[in-house]
Design a protein around this motif. Sequence first.
Motif, short mmCIF file in Angstrom:
data_model
loop_
_atom_site.label_atom_id
_atom_site.label_comp_id
_atom_site.label_asym_id
_atom_site.label_seq_id
_atom_site.Cartn_x
_atom_site.Cartn_y
_atom_site.Cartn_z
N LEU A 51 -12.23 -22.05 -9.49
CA LEU A 51 -10.71 -22.29 -10.44
C LEU A 51 -11.09 -23.60 -10.28
O LEU A 51 -10.69 -24.19 -11.73
N ARG A 86 -14.84 -12.90 -6.21
CA ARG A 86 -13.36 -13.19 -5.57
C ARG A 86 -13.22 -11.95 -4.61
O ARG A 86 -11.98 -11.73 -4.05
N PHE A 93 -2.86 -21.20 -0.08
CA PHE A 93 -3.22 -22.28 -0.75
C PHE A 93 -1.76 -23.48 0.27
O PHE A 93 -1.05 -22.80 1.04
N HIS A 97 2.60 -20.43 -2.97
CA HIS A 97 1.85 -19.65 -4.40
C HIS A 97 2.53 -18.04 -4.33
O HIS A 97 2.26 -17.22 -4.96
N PHE A 99 4.82 -14.64 -4.89
CA PHE A 99 5.47 -14.74 -6.14
C PHE A 99 7.02 -13.79 -5.91
O PHE A 99 7.25 -13.59 -5.29
N HIS A 101 9.36 -13.04 -7.98
CA HIS A 101 9.80 -12.25 -8.05
C HIS A 101 10.09 -10.58 -7.65
O HIS A 101 10.61 -9.66 -7.82
N LEU A 110 0.71 -6.03 -4.03
CA LEU A 110 0.14 -5.65 -5.50
C LEU A 110 -0.96 -5.55 -5.45
O LEU A 110 -1.75 -4.76 -6.68
N VAL A 115 -5.97 -4.43 -8.30
CA VAL A 115 -6.71 -4.45 -8.52
C VAL A 115 -7.65 -3.36 -8.42
O VAL A 115 -8.56 -2.81 -7.88
N ARG A 159 -1.66 -11.86 2.80
CA ARG A 159 -1.80 -10.72 0.95
C ARG A 159 -2.88 -11.32 0.99
O ARG A 159 -3.87 -11.24 -0.44
N GLN B 106 0.97 -20.26 -9.85
CA GLN B 106 1.21 -18.52 -9.50
C GLN B 106 -0.19 -17.80 -9.92
O GLN B 106 -0.08 -17.00 -9.88
N GLU B 108 -3.60 -19.42 -10.92
CA GLU B 108 -4.78 -19.11 -9.77
C GLU B 108 -4.72 -18.55 -8.46
O GLU B 108 -5.85 -17.63 -8.53
N SER B 109 -3.45 -18.26 -7.74
CA SER B 109 -3.53 -17.55 -6.54
C SER B 109 -3.76 -16.01 -7.13
O SER B 109 -4.61 -15.23 -6.04
N ALA B 110 -3.22 -15.45 -8.05
CA ALA B 110 -2.82 -14.14 -8.49
C ALA B 110 -4.58 -14.33 -9.02
O ALA B 110 -5.19 -13.18 -8.97
N GLU B 111 -5.37 -15.00 -9.42
CA GLU B 111 -6.49 -15.11 -10.25
C GLU B 111 -8.17 -13.90 -8.87
O GLU B 111 -8.28 -13.17 -9.06
N PHE B 115 -7.10 -9.88 -10.29
CA PHE B 115 -6.08 -9.95 -10.69
C PHE B 115 -6.52 -10.10 -12.42
O PHE B 115 -6.79 -11.39 -12.55
N SER B 117 -6.52 -10.96 -16.55
CA SER B 117 -5.10 -11.77 -17.74
C SER B 117 -4.28 -11.22 -17.66
O SER B 117 -3.00 -11.48 -17.62
N GLN B 119 -3.11 -8.34 -16.20
CA GLN B 119 -2.16 -8.29 -14.77
C GLN B 119 -1.84 -9.33 -14.53
O GLN B 119 -0.20 -9.17 -14.38
N LYS B 123 2.21 -8.35 -14.70
CA LYS B 123 3.37 -8.35 -13.59
C LYS B 123 3.24 -9.55 -13.21
O LYS B 123 4.72 -9.70 -11.91
N ILE B 124 2.83 -10.92 -13.14
CA ILE B 124 3.19 -12.27 -12.57
C ILE B 124 4.19 -13.00 -13.26
O ILE B 124 5.41 -13.48 -12.76
N PRO B 127 7.45 -11.52 -15.86
CA PRO B 127 8.60 -11.23 -15.17
C PRO B 127 9.37 -12.96 -14.87
O PRO B 127 11.00 -12.95 -14.94
N GLN B 128 8.28 -13.66 -13.66
CA GLN B 128 9.22 -15.09 -13.67
C GLN B 128 9.73 -15.46 -14.82
O GLN B 128 10.98 -15.98 -15.36
#
Lengths: 240, 205
Positions: A51, A86, A93, A97, A99, A101, A110, A115, A159, B106, B108-111, B115, B117, B119, B123-124, B127-128
């Motif tokens: 990151l 990864r 975290f 964090h 999601f 929704h 997901l 993935v 998750r 949001q 960073e955790s997805a990365e 996922f 970019s 996706q 998807k994340i 929608p928000q």
Amino acid sequence: MLLEANNLFKAFRDTVVLNDISFSVNQGEVVSLVGQSGAGKTTAVRCVMGLEKCDKGTITIHGRFVCKTENGVCTHATKKELAQIRRELGMVFQAYHLFPHLTVLENVTLALTDVYKIPKTEANEAAVAMLERLGLGDKINNKPNELSGGQKQRVAIARSCVTNPKLLCFDEPTAALDSALVVEMVNIIKDLAKKDGIGVLIISHDEKFVRDVSDRVLMMEQGRITRELSAEEFKQIMRA
Amino acid sequence: MQILDGLGMTLGVFALSLILSFPLGIVVAILRLSKVPVVRKITEIYIWILRGTPLLLQIMLVFFGLPSIGIAFDRFDSILIAFVLNYAAYFGEIIRSGIQSIEKGQRESAEILGFSSWQINMKIILPQVIKRTLPSIGNEVITLVKDTSLVYAVGQNDILKYAKGVANSTGSLVPYVLAGVIYLVLTYVITKVFNEIEKKVNYEE
């Protein structure tokens, strides 16, 4: 060795955040980075996760390079290489964090479906099993905002763990937990390390928690690792 | 009930403009946040021009102006091009503000979950963003209904144009009142639809 980080340097403008630090994490081992805020703990972990890019140093995860420095030149993993690395990483975290929704179950499935391309029914089974293991079996259809802080954190763990990472990092995992939940967190982390063989890297300044959960403790100060202690040694220091 | 003959034009311009400009607005937002400075700058200029000049002027320029450099569209297409480009600029800015309001964690955790970019955006983040920007989008959609009355500028006959015709020939104001009522009905329906969508995507954060 699962994770090896050697001679990491990182500066944000004129502020040196990491000043030649090296550390490692073995399979099934719980290692904690402790130190005051600003000591560089979070930056170190963010470099491991890809990151943040360190200025100099070498990081390998299971033999794959996140970055490497040869003849003073630091090269970083490409986007593609990082994606591959990864697959072996998970991160919980401090702010979780999740999601917002998606339901708890969707939060956990997901990555599996999108993935890892695992069929939905299989992904659901794996996710439910993971959530049940963490005591969230009755929350799978809730939205994150309907959960307590401790529950949200366990969803974040589910998750991260459902994809079978080899290295799991926690940023201040006890920051929002009361003492009963801290004990539970110790058990969850030890279980993941011992049963699943996951290497765990924890950022914390909760000394009691660190004492109970860690196999090894690295103390950081101003971007350097000043002491490296076994669990026993850390306990003795705490007693003194 | 001649006014109702114009309803098709009003609804057609409204529906097609909305369907085309909203996705384009998402693209505009993404380009506006591009890491490439040139792309960002060009998008900024596009937004500046489209928001900084009257839609009426844009419609006239597309229909009367473009033929002078050899590009000609018929009346309806000209209207649609101007509406879509104009509304995409507005939607783009609304969506951009929504994207920027999503906390960095949001993404960073997805990365780290692996996922791509694309996706993450679809998807994340999106929608928000839609949930957060829905009230502003609703405002724009209502404005769009009323803006359809600008089609008279290139001689197309919508509700208001018919109302004007009838009013002129009969000397009565009733057609105008009737046109107003039709706009009110349309915006009422839109308001209800948006309320329903808001209920559906409602979750506390």
